[in-house]
Design a protein around this motif. Sequence first.
Motif, PDB file in Angstrom:
ATOM      1  N   ILE A 189       0.822  -1.202   0.000  1.00 29.25           N
ATOM      2  CA  ILE A 189       0.000   0.000   0.000  1.00 29.25           C
ATOM      3  C   ILE A 189       0.858   1.256   0.000  1.00 29.25           C
ATOM      4  CG2 ILE A 189      -0.188  -0.018   2.536  1.00 29.25           C
ATOM      5  CD1 ILE A 189      -3.060   1.066   2.201  1.00 29.25           C
ATOM      6  N   LEU A 190       0.357   2.290  -0.680  1.00 25.17           N
ATOM      7  CA  LEU A 190       0.963   3.616  -0.668  1.00 25.17           C
ATOM      8  C   LEU A 190       0.036   4.534   0.106  1.00 25.17           C
ATOM      9  CD1 LEU A 190       2.205   2.201  -3.222  1.00 25.17           C
ATOM     10  CD2 LEU A 190       2.261   4.476  -4.286  1.00 25.17           C
ATOM     11  N   PHE A 191       0.528   5.108   1.182  1.00 21.92           N
ATOM     12  CA  PHE A 191      -0.225   6.119   1.925  1.00 21.92           C
ATOM     13  C   PHE A 191       0.201   7.477   1.375  1.00 21.92           C
ATOM     14  CE2 PHE A 191       0.102   2.573   4.998  1.00 21.92           C
ATOM     15  CZ  PHE A 191      -1.250   2.366   5.251  1.00 21.92           C
ATOM     16  N   VAL A 192      -0.712   8.149   0.678  1.00 17.45           N
ATOM     17  CA  VAL A 192      -0.371   9.395  -0.008  1.00 17.45           C
ATOM     18  C   VAL A 192      -1.044  10.575   0.686  1.00 17.45           C
ATOM     19  CG1 VAL A 192      -0.330  10.616  -2.204  1.00 17.45           C
ATOM     20  CG2 VAL A 192      -0.236   8.106  -2.174  1.00 17.45           C
ATOM     21  N   VAL A 193      -0.248  11.363   1.386  1.00 17.20           N
ATOM     22  CA  VAL A 193      -0.763  12.550   2.077  1.00 17.20           C
ATOM     23  C   VAL A 193      -0.705  13.734   1.122  1.00 17.20           C
ATOM     24  CG1 VAL A 193      -0.557  14.039   4.098  1.00 17.20           C
ATOM     25  CG2 VAL A 193       0.215  11.682   4.228  1.00 17.20           C
ATOM     26  N   GLU A 194      -1.844  14.266   0.767  1.00 17.27           N
ATOM     27  CA  GLU A 194      -1.899  15.461  -0.076  1.00 17.27           C
ATOM     28  C   GLU A 194      -1.927  16.679   0.856  1.00 17.27           C
ATOM     29  OE1 GLU A 194      -3.937  15.166  -3.908  1.00 17.27           O
ATOM     30  OE2 GLU A 194      -5.104  13.537  -3.037  1.00 17.27           O
ATOM     31  N   ASN A 195      -0.745  17.131   1.211  1.00 22.19           N
ATOM     32  CA  ASN A 195      -0.630  18.239   2.155  1.00 22.19           C
ATOM     33  C   ASN A 195      -0.798  19.562   1.419  1.00 22.19           C
ATOM     34  OD1 ASN A 195      -0.001  20.112   4.086  1.00 22.19           O
ATOM     35  ND2 ASN A 195       1.935  19.176   4.710  1.00 22.19           N
ATOM     36  N   ASN A 196      -2.038  20.063   1.420  1.00 21.80           N
ATOM     37  CA  ASN A 196      -2.306  21.339   0.750  1.00 21.80           C
ATOM     38  C   ASN A 196      -2.322  22.498   1.740  1.00 21.80           C
ATOM     39  OD1 ASN A 196      -4.854  21.266   1.993  1.00 21.80           O
ATOM     40  ND2 ASN A 196      -5.881  20.460   0.177  1.00 21.80           N
ATOM     41  N   LYS A 197      -1.759  22.273   2.928  1.00 21.87           N
ATOM     42  CA  LYS A 197      -1.517  23.306   3.936  1.00 21.87           C
ATOM     43  C   LYS A 197      -2.719  23.709   4.771  1.00 21.87           C
ATOM     44  CE  LYS A 197       0.806  26.937   2.665  1.00 21.87           C
ATOM     45  NZ  LYS A 197       1.874  27.092   3.675  1.00 21.87           N
ATOM     46  N   TRP A 198      -3.921  23.353   4.334  1.00 25.56           N
ATOM     47  CA  TRP A 198      -5.110  23.806   5.046  1.00 25.56           C
ATOM     48  C   TRP A 198      -6.127  22.677   5.208  1.00 25.56           C
ATOM     49  CZ3 TRP A 198      -5.593  28.686   7.105  1.00 25.56           C
ATOM     50  CH2 TRP A 198      -4.614  29.624   6.722  1.00 25.56           C
ATOM     51  N   ALA A 199      -6.557  22.430   6.436  1.00 26.36           N
ATOM     52  CA  ALA A 199      -7.648  21.503   6.726  1.00 26.36           C
ATOM     53  C   ALA A 199      -8.892  22.363   6.959  1.00 26.36           C
ATOM     54  CB  ALA A 199      -7.326  20.650   7.943  1.00 26.36           C
ATOM     55  N   ILE A 200      -9.674  22.538   5.943  1.00 23.94           N
ATOM     56  CA  ILE A 200     -10.775  23.510   5.889  1.00 23.94           C
ATOM     57  C   ILE A 200     -10.172  24.897   6.141  1.00 23.94           C
ATOM     58  CG2 ILE A 200     -13.078  24.152   6.663  1.00 23.94           C
ATOM     59  CD1 ILE A 200     -13.593  21.334   7.525  1.00 23.94           C
ATOM     60  N   GLY A 201     -10.304  25.431   7.348  1.00 22.28           N
ATOM     61  CA  GLY A 201      -9.749  26.759   7.627  1.00 22.28           C
ATOM     62  C   GLY A 201      -8.600  26.727   8.611  1.00 22.28           C
ATOM     63  N   MET A 202      -8.131  25.544   8.966  1.00 21.60           N
ATOM     64  CA  MET A 202      -7.042  25.425   9.939  1.00 21.60           C
ATOM     65  C   MET A 202      -5.724  25.186   9.223  1.00 21.60           C
ATOM     66  SD  MET A 202      -5.646  25.314  12.882  1.00 21.60           S
ATOM     67  CE  MET A 202      -7.020  25.401  14.054  1.00 21.60           C
ATOM     68  N   ALA A 203      -4.760  26.070   9.438  1.00 10.42           N
ATOM     69  CA  ALA A 203      -3.439  25.911   8.837  1.00 10.42           C
ATOM     70  C   ALA A 203      -2.767  24.680   9.426  1.00 10.42           C
ATOM     71  CB  ALA A 203      -2.587  27.152   9.097  1.00 10.42           C
ATOM     72  N   HIS A 204      -2.179  23.868   8.562  1.00 12.05           N
ATOM     73  CA  HIS A 204      -1.544  22.620   8.991  1.00 12.05           C
ATOM     74  C   HIS A 204      -0.485  22.859  10.071  1.00 12.05           C
ATOM     75  CE1 HIS A 204       0.292  18.696   8.924  1.00 12.05           C
ATOM     76  NE2 HIS A 204       1.438  19.195   8.486  1.00 12.05           N
ATOM     77  N   ASP A 205       0.298  23.899   9.924  1.00 11.22           N
ATOM     78  CA  ASP A 205       1.365  24.175  10.881  1.00 11.22           C
ATOM     79  C   ASP A 205       0.842  24.472  12.281  1.00 11.22           C
ATOM     80  OD1 ASP A 205       3.022  23.850   8.767  1.00 11.22           O
ATOM     81  OD2 ASP A 205       3.894  25.859   8.805  1.00 11.22           O
ATOM     82  N   ARG A 206      -0.394  24.918  12.382  1.00 10.41           N
ATOM     83  CA  ARG A 206      -0.982  25.221  13.683  1.00 10.41           C
ATOM     84  C   ARG A 206      -1.657  24.012  14.317  1.00 10.41           C
ATOM     85  NH1 ARG A 206      -5.121  29.828  13.440  1.00 10.41           N
ATOM     86  NH2 ARG A 206      -5.027  29.457  15.706  1.00 10.41           N
TER      87      ARG A 206
END
Length: 344
Positions: A189-206
């Motif tokens: 299996i390939l686990f592919v994280v599409e990190n587009n920086k935002w989870a709805i309105g929450m910044a990934h870094d936060r």
Amino acid sequence: MVQERALPKFDTATAQISKEKGLLLYEDMILGRFFEDKCAEMYYRGKMFGFVHLYNGQEAVSTGVIQAMRPGEDFVSSTYRDHVHALSAGVPAKEVMAELFGKATGCSKGRGGSMHMFSAEHRLLGGYAFVAEGIPVAAGAAFQSKYRREVLGDRNADQVTACFFGDGAANNGQFFETLNMAALWKLPILFVVENNKWAIGMAHDRATSDPEIYKKASVFNMVGVEVDGMDVLAVHTVAQEAVARARAGEGPTLIEALTYRFRGHSLADPDELRSKTEKEFWFSRDPIKKLAAYLIEQNLADEAELKAIENKIQAVIDEAVKFAESSPEPDPSELYRFIFAEDE
């Protein structure tokens, strides 16, 4: 603007793609982009209802990974941003569009809509509205491939599963539990994280203690790879290596693709939280324009050939809309059909 991560470098000279493969990748990305643009138009014209999450900007991830697999044979598990994964997996554009219109001819018989694309024929395991919901489902598909091959003796059971999910899902329990199981059992299996920086309105870094998701693979003694998700050649190369490892019985790979969605979280999102500076930075890295430039520079295609592909795909999209508009609504008498597998 949230601090940008340094994007991993990729030497395009190592890609070594043929003209045929280059044009295939370009056509697949154009199909995704044109389809989503048409979805936006149809949504605002009142042809689609509910939430519709578009994939514009992230095409290099879907195309790069799925075209490194065996479409129609290997498995794909998606998210609620699933239209383009379905298209890359081979589901006809007209069936995806009909599903968005809620028509009986849709790939999910009009029952699923935008977030629940499914096609057994094309090995698309489904789109999932709940965050991280598809991760354990994908592991189940990978497990059955391994079980059929190693326990039942089916030498043809070497299928690989690609599991797509966003950065927000990497903080959910299913992510950690499933990666642990997949590593223990060496699932293909390939686990592919599409990190587009935002989870709805929450910044990934936060939202996460360590924003570099690919590093979490080390906890599970798994290969973890960071890749520029706006470069289809980089994604495709990483995916090919991961697929080869999986098919050889060497277990899973966690791929973190650094990408960006060009539109809001959904078409109902005014997209006011992301800064203009941030968006302009990523818009300038459009994966389709990047591939087009590469193909022309390497004399693998000229502008006329690329334009011909665009015209061809535009005709496919126009036909998909006509098909969806002319298709029948699901019959009310079949309200309880397709609840159980045997209903088919």
